[in-house]
Design an enzyme around this catalytic site. Structure first.
Site, PDB file in Angstrom:
ATOM      1  CG  ASP A   1      -5.263  -0.707   0.440  1.00 51.22           C
ATOM      2  OD1 ASP A   1      -4.472  -1.060   1.309  1.00 51.22           O
ATOM      3  OD2 ASP A   1      -5.243  -1.142  -0.580  1.00 51.22           O
TER       4      ASP A   1
ATOM      5  CG  ASP B   1       0.204  -5.890   4.547  1.00 56.19           C
ATOM      6  OD1 ASP B   1       0.134  -4.899   3.660  1.00 56.19           O
ATOM      7  OD2 ASP B   1      -0.522  -6.939   4.393  1.00 56.19           O
TER       8      ASP B   1
ATOM      9  CD  GLU C   1       1.972  -3.138  -2.540  1.00 57.35           C
ATOM     10  OE1 GLU C   1       2.561  -4.230  -3.086  1.00 57.35           O
ATOM     11  OE2 GLU C   1       1.019  -2.650  -2.859  1.00 57.35           O
TER      12      GLU C   1
ATOM     13  CD  GLU D   1      -0.643   5.056  -3.014  1.00 55.42           C
ATOM     14  OE1 GLU D   1      -1.554   5.290  -3.853  1.00 55.42           O
ATOM     15  OE2 GLU D   1      -0.491   3.761  -2.574  1.00 55.42           O
TER      16      GLU D   1
END
Length: 722
Positions: free
Chosen positions: A470, A544, A546, A550
């Protein structure tokens, strides 16, 4: 106006000195050969250097997996799989929705259609990798440590053939699906020997074998799980699945004997048009035979090809796992064009039709001022000095947007100045690296990450930041906050402040291989057209992402930071990335009713939830509430929101989920997600959105910790709400 190169280095020097280095990252570099360039942590091949090394790697449309003695064939070679749409497994239907979409779909793993192996490979086999780059990696299966007897697999995203290069081994081609027939059918080129393979699942494959000495490889079908070749053989075997009969076979025949080994991307922006080109390096096995490559393009590529690339498209398509149908392009490079870049998008509310809206009505300003005076006095220090880079960044970005709104849209410079002073002080804590978990520079994987996991041992701390999860989500908020501060006060743009913010840009999105402190484009995948959030965790369904919103926000933040700091290359790169990611989001993540790429029984979910390389699951990592699943693709509401989220999409989603008679009426949602939903409503009904936020009995609990009522009022008003 000339072309602006989008890949100019941000910097090439060491990170700021207050960010200390350490080389003891808890994840070992398993089987990775030494290389001078930094190793990407978020690319498609990570499973080959993590954990058991036994999980799949998706090049699209194929996947490959180290078999490790598994399956009917009990092979130790490299398993090759391609999954058709009719092989998917589906989750239960959502009975609350009229169209009853399934919760998830997943492509089966462990189907070993063909396995490139050798008689000598067994329990002592080692998997190593080398030449790890943005689009490619070499995977090697050796008989034992130090042995030169190996099979090397040059794996490149979109490759048309799976290629195995043998050195001094006896080929053993296995199938756990079972061979029905294997027929040698001649030589399409001198030194290239072709075999047609039919499996018991009725799938057809082609095998091309080329000996280093030019001799016939004499492959023999030994059993329904084994084709065997000569001992001590050196040469190359290529595998392709053929779904197009004679036409497909002819296409593969022409390019057999060449394969891609790596790729580079170049790009430029001129005005509101951006262009990027993927160029492959290739190897030719047979001297004098070097036709163009067979490569597979994803739908977002095909929809943006220039005319020259379109002319190289061929009518052969294979299903991908989560990106629709891949189309063959016979060429050594592709050029994609993005028109109508949102170069005029700044910090104010923006839509494709209104563009930036910098002036609000008297009614709107009065409503904003009634709210802003209290919100701007919230404690930015308490809200940002947290043990999470993610939540700290959200708080700083929230206050930056609030202050900009007060200064520029509500025209209250004195009130804004007070908030700006506090924001700059709070931001300085991070520049000085004095937050709860200071950042460190990891010399092993080469990146800037939270020290939290080092100190606590909690591998999931801050959503896995220490494991490179992230980073574009986390750091995008800081970059955006810095851009607003720099816009409002140019004197803040000192070298030390710029160096710290640029360090975050370099970590998540280093644009140049000249910068050896960070890998090229850690998060954003220039093949897939969006970022991957998954860092160095072994995962059965591979990478992946999500929060598509963002992802777009990071590109937007980088664009405005580049603009404020005068980095034309960064601004242009942000503009182009924002356009590319918008195209990918609308193809794969946000699904209108006519979406052609995702399964028809899934698209009524409207958003993917979590999109993996091998499955899509309409859920989140933190809960199954509908407002979570849909909302994670909305946050943060910002000027780029109306670019990625079309009016039609928002209308279809609102009708299905959040209207008064839907599955999850927005009026019944609790907490900060409620405010997010009504802010998103401004795209299609700005008056209703504005009235919601302007109501006298407004509950402050309806505003998420990363947002403000002030901004939501301004956004709805700018789109026509007041």
């Amino acid at each position: 106006m000339g072309d602006t190169d989008i890949f100019h280095p941000v910097a090439t020097g060491a990170p700021p000195k207050q960010v200390k280095s350490r080389g003891d990252h808890p994840v070992p570099r398993l089987g990775i050969a030494p290389q001078s360039s930094p190793i990407s942590t978020n690319k498609f091949y990570s499973n080959f250097y993590l954990g058991s090394q036994g999980q799949g790697v998706w090049t699209h449309p194929y996947s490959v997996t180290w078999a490790k003695g598994s399956g009917n064939a009990q092979s130790w070679g490299m398993s090759i799989s391609h999954i058709d749409a009719d092989q998917r497994a589906y989750g239960p239907p959502n009975e609350a929705l009229h169209e009853k979409p399934v919760q998830y779909f997943i492509n089966p793993i462990g189907i070993q259609s063909l396995i490139l192996s050798a008689t000598e490979l067994g329990a002592s086999t080692l998997l190593t990798t080398d030449a790890l780059q943005a689009f490619s990696v070499n995977a090697n299966l050796s008989t034992r440590a130090g042995s030169s007897s190996r099979i090397s697999f040059p794996l490149v995203q979109g490759m048309g053939f799976v290629t195995g290069i043998y050195n001094d081994l006896q080929p053993a081609i296995h199938s756990s699906v079972f061979f029905r027939s294997v027929v040698m059918v001649g030589s399409p080129h001198e030194g290239v020997f072709k075999y047609r393979i039919s499996l018991e699942d009725n799938k057809s494959w082609l095998l091309y074998a080329m000996s280093s000495n030019g001799n016939h490889p004499q492959l023999q079908l030994v059993s329904n799980t084994l084709i065997r070749g000569p001992t001590r053989w050196s040469g190359t075997i290529q595998i392709a699945k053929n779904t197009a009969g004679n036409a497909g076979e002819s296409l593969y025949d022409k390019s057999a004997g060449v394969y891609a080994t790596a790729a580079t991307v170049t790009g430029s922006v001129n005005g509101t048009t951006g262009t990027y080109k993927i160029q492959w390096t290739k190897s030719a096995i047979v001297t004098g035979h070097s036709p163009p490559l067979v490569m597979f393009a994803l739908p977002h590529h095909a929809s943006s090809f220039d005319r020259a690339t379109v002319s190289n498209v061929r009518p052969l398509r294979l299903q991908t796992t989560t990106k629709g149908l891949a189309t063959v392009v016979v060429a050594d490079s592709w050029t994609m064009v993005e028109k109508n870049l949102a170069t005029d998008m700044g910090f104010s509310p923006w839509t494709p039709s209104t563009r930036s809206v910098n002036r609000l009505s008297k009614t709107a300003i009065e409503a904003i001022n009634r709210v802003a005076s209290s919100e701007i006095h919230q404690d930015v220090h308490a809200q940002s000095n947290l043990d999470s880079m993610y939540f700290s960044g959200k708080a700083l970005s929230k206050f930056a947007t609030l202050i900009y709104t007060v200064h520029e849209l509500a025209r209250q410079p004195d009130l804004a100045a007070q908030g700006l002073k506090n924001l700059k002080e709070a931001f300085t804590r991070f520049v000085e690296n004095k937050q709860i978990w200071p950042l460190v520079y990891d010399t092993a994987w080469k990146g800037v990450l939270s020290s939290g996991t080092y100190e606590t041992g909690n591998v999931g701390l801050d959503f896995g930041n220490t494991f490179y999860n992230d980073h574009h989500f986390h750091y995008g908020y800081f970059i955006h906050a810095a851009a607003v501060i720099g816009y409002l006060d140019a004197s803040w743009l000192s070298q030390s402040n710029k160096d710290w913010v640029n360090m975050l840009v370099r970590d998540a999105a280093n644009p140049s291989t000249q910068d050896n402190y960070f890998p090229f484009s850690r998060s954003f995948d220039w093949y897939h057209g969006h970022s991957w959030a998954k860092g160095i965790y072994e995962t059965g369904d591979s990478k992946d992402e999500e929060s598509s919103s963002e992802d777009a926000f990071f590109a937007y933040a980088m664009k405005v930071w580049g603009h404020v700091t005068g980095d034309a290359s960064m601004e242009a790169r942000g503009n182009l990335m924002l356009s590319i990611v918008t195209r990918s989001i609308q193809n794969y993540f946000l699904m209108q009713s006519d979406n052609p790429n995702q399964p028809q029984n899934f698209i009524a979910n409207r958003v993917t939830g979590i999109l993996f390389e091998n499955k899509i699951d309409h859920t989140t990592y933190f809960g199954n509430n509908i407002e979570y699943i849909q909302g994670i693709h909305m946050i943060p509401l910002n000027p780029s929101t109306a670019l990625t989220r079309t009016k039609r999409f928002v209308s279809e989603e609102w009708t299905a989920y959040f209207s008064d008679h839907s599955a999850c009426p927005a009026k019944n949602v609790a907490g900060g997600w409620k405010g997010l939903l009504y802010a998103n409503l401004a795209i299609i009904d700005p008056k209703a959105s504005f009235e919601f936020f302007a109501q006298e009995n407004f509950d402050a609990g309806w505003i998420d910790g990363g947002a403000t009522r002030t901004w939501y009022l301004a956004y709805a008003a700018a789109l026509g709400g007041a």
